[in-house]
Design an enzyme around this catalytic site. Sequence first.
Site, mmCIF file in Angstrom:
data_model
loop_
_atom_site.group_PDB
_atom_site.id
_atom_site.type_symbol
_atom_site.label_atom_id
_atom_site.label_comp_id
_atom_site.label_asym_id
_atom_site.label_seq_id
_atom_site.Cartn_x
_atom_site.Cartn_y
_atom_site.Cartn_z
ATOM 1 N N GLN A 157 0.843 -1.202 0.000
ATOM 2 C CA GLN A 157 0.000 0.000 0.000
ATOM 3 C C GLN A 157 0.877 1.249 0.000
ATOM 4 O O GLN A 157 1.117 1.847 1.037
ATOM 5 C CB GLN A 157 -0.894 -0.031 1.248
ATOM 6 C CG GLN A 157 -1.890 1.091 1.336
ATOM 7 C CD GLN A 157 -3.065 0.882 0.427
ATOM 8 O OE1 GLN A 157 -3.522 -0.229 0.230
ATOM 9 N NE2 GLN A 157 -3.560 1.952 -0.135
ATOM 10 N N PHE A 158 1.375 1.635 -1.176
ATOM 11 C CA PHE A 158 2.276 2.786 -1.245
ATOM 12 C C PHE A 158 1.599 4.076 -0.798
ATOM 13 O O PHE A 158 2.262 5.006 -0.354
ATOM 14 C CB PHE A 158 2.866 2.943 -2.650
ATOM 15 C CG PHE A 158 1.958 3.559 -3.665
ATOM 16 C CD1 PHE A 158 1.978 4.916 -3.889
ATOM 17 C CD2 PHE A 158 1.057 2.776 -4.386
ATOM 18 C CE1 PHE A 158 1.144 5.501 -4.819
ATOM 19 C CE2 PHE A 158 0.224 3.339 -5.318
ATOM 20 C CZ PHE A 158 0.256 4.710 -5.536
ATOM 21 N N THR A 159 0.284 4.147 -0.851
ATOM 22 C CA THR A 159 -0.425 5.379 -0.498
ATOM 23 C C THR A 159 -0.325 5.711 0.991
ATOM 24 O O THR A 159 -0.684 6.823 1.392
ATOM 25 C CB THR A 159 -1.906 5.319 -0.921
ATOM 26 O OG1 THR A 159 -2.550 4.241 -0.248
ATOM 27 C CG2 THR A 159 -2.035 5.147 -2.421
#
Length: 143
Positions: free
Chosen positions: A76-78
């Site tokens: 989950q890069f966000t």
Amino acid sequence: MRVLVQRVASAAVSVDGEVVGAIRPEGQGLLALVGVTHDDDAEKAAQLAEKLWQLRILDDEKSAADLDAPILVISQFTLYANTKKGRRPAWNAAARGGVAEPIVAAFAAALRNLGAQVQTGVFGADMQVELVNDGPVTLLLEL
């Protein structure tokens, strides 16, 4: 490295309409959304995996280790979005895929080495995540 952990009654991740990872525990499990930044490495991944595995957030102050609770790990890069300026998030704090993918894999492997039943999403894919949050309990873990 950041892990947004949710206590769940069930969770599943699909890619192109096909379920690629799912947990349906008899009791509770954990959904771990994993974000990686530039200075993270496999050692930090292992430390955070240990913290998650021993974290007492299940019923009766039990940990996933105590109950052999399954864990669904999804990249989950966000989690590293910068929203301080304007209306468009900046992603400069998130590590690029070539750096982040092996660290997310190391996190999942470290959990497995501790004895966890681990399911995963597909790194970099457009994933649809379904979950039943139990409690709700949602925590952000960092080192």
